[in-house]
Write a protein that holds these residues in place. Structure first.
Motif, PDB file in Angstrom:
ATOM      1  N   GLN A  61      -8.538  -5.103   4.175  1.00  0.00           N
ATOM      2  CA  GLN A  61      -8.033  -6.302   3.488  1.00  0.00           C
ATOM      3  C   GLN A  61      -7.016  -5.914   2.425  1.00  0.00           C
ATOM      4  O   GLN A  61      -5.984  -6.568   2.278  1.00  0.00           O
ATOM      5  N   GLU A  62      -7.282  -4.845   1.680  1.00  0.00           N
ATOM      6  CA  GLU A  62      -6.334  -4.375   0.666  1.00  0.00           C
ATOM      7  C   GLU A  62      -5.010  -3.970   1.301  1.00  0.00           C
ATOM      8  O   GLU A  62      -3.938  -4.301   0.787  1.00  0.00           O
ATOM      9  N   LEU A  63      -5.072  -3.234   2.401  1.00  0.00           N
ATOM     10  CA  LEU A  63      -3.850  -2.812   3.089  1.00  0.00           C
ATOM     11  C   LEU A  63      -3.074  -4.006   3.627  1.00  0.00           C
ATOM     12  O   LEU A  63      -1.840  -4.053   3.540  1.00  0.00           O
ATOM     13  N   TYR A  64      -3.786  -4.988   4.169  1.00  0.00           N
ATOM     14  CA  TYR A  64      -3.135  -6.191   4.694  1.00  0.00           C
ATOM     15  C   TYR A  64      -2.426  -6.953   3.577  1.00  0.00           C
ATOM     16  O   TYR A  64      -1.273  -7.377   3.736  1.00  0.00           O
ATOM     17  N   GLU A  65      -3.097  -7.126   2.448  1.00  0.00           N
ATOM     18  CA  GLU A  65      -2.492  -7.857   1.335  1.00  0.00           C
ATOM     19  C   GLU A  65      -1.293  -7.117   0.757  1.00  0.00           C
ATOM     20  O   GLU A  65      -0.284  -7.728   0.404  1.00  0.00           O
ATOM     21  N   LYS A  67       0.681  -5.090   2.447  1.00  0.00           N
ATOM     22  CA  LYS A  67       1.758  -5.220   3.423  1.00  0.00           C
ATOM     23  C   LYS A  67       2.373  -6.616   3.357  1.00  0.00           C
ATOM     24  O   LYS A  67       3.591  -6.779   3.432  1.00  0.00           O
ATOM     25  N   LYS A  68       1.536  -7.636   3.199  1.00  0.00           N
ATOM     26  CA  LYS A  68       2.031  -9.008   3.085  1.00  0.00           C
ATOM     27  C   LYS A  68       2.870  -9.186   1.825  1.00  0.00           C
ATOM     28  O   LYS A  68       3.930  -9.824   1.854  1.00  0.00           O
ATOM     29  N   LYS A  69       2.440  -8.594   0.734  1.00  0.00           N
ATOM     30  CA  LYS A  69       3.180  -8.681  -0.520  1.00  0.00           C
ATOM     31  C   LYS A  69       4.532  -7.978  -0.413  1.00  0.00           C
ATOM     32  O   LYS A  69       5.552  -8.486  -0.870  1.00  0.00           O
ATOM     33  N   ALA A  70       4.537  -6.808   0.220  1.00  0.00           N
ATOM     34  CA  ALA A  70       5.791  -6.076   0.409  1.00  0.00           C
ATOM     35  C   ALA A  70       6.761  -6.862   1.286  1.00  0.00           C
ATOM     36  O   ALA A  70       7.968  -6.854   1.042  1.00  0.00           O
ATOM     37  N   ALA A  71       6.246  -7.528   2.288  1.00  0.00           N
ATOM     38  CA  ALA A  71       7.103  -8.321   3.165  1.00  0.00           C
ATOM     39  C   ALA A  71       7.675  -9.528   2.448  1.00  0.00           C
ATOM     40  O   ALA A  71       8.822  -9.922   2.695  1.00  0.00           O
ATOM     41  N   SER A  72       6.895 -10.120   1.561  1.00  0.00           N
ATOM     42  CA  SER A  72       7.379 -11.311   0.851  1.00  0.00           C
ATOM     43  C   SER A  72       8.399 -10.958  -0.224  1.00  0.00           C
ATOM     44  O   SER A  72       9.255 -11.763  -0.558  1.00  0.00           O
ATOM     45  N   THR A  73       8.353  -9.747  -0.775  1.00  0.00           N
ATOM     46  CA  THR A  73       9.322  -9.350  -1.798  1.00  0.00           C
ATOM     47  C   THR A  73      10.660  -8.961  -1.185  1.00  0.00           C
ATOM     48  O   THR A  73      11.666  -8.972  -1.880  1.00  0.00           O
TER      49      THR A  73
END
Length: 75
Positions: A61-65, A67-73
């Motif tokens: 879950q930490e890795l997914y979040e 990765k999602k945060k990096a994609a949104s930035t």
């Protein structure tokens, strides 16, 4: 050549019987067969057999979040 042929046939039949047993009857092989067929394994199987790459639900879950945060930035 007949002797070589007969010995090779005996060895091939023995290997077939062992593979058939492992595929159909051996209790520890079912998880491997299910993973090959459907592409999923249980968490306990992954932790036991693939501990180097198994992160567990919390770390996944930490890795997914992250990765999602990096994609949104990037946008």
């Amino acid at each position: 050549m007949v002797l070589v042929h007969d010995l090779t046939m005996i060895a091939a039949v023995c290997m077939f019987i062992v593979h058939l047993y492992l595929a159909l009857a051996h209790p520890l092989m079912w998880a491997g067969l299910v993973s090959m067929r459907f592409g999923v394994v249980s968490a306990s199987y992954a932790a036991e057999h693939h501990a180097k790459w198994y992160y567990g639900p919390k770390r996944a879950q930490e890795l997914y979040e992250a990765k999602k945060k990096a994609a949104s930035t990037k946008h």
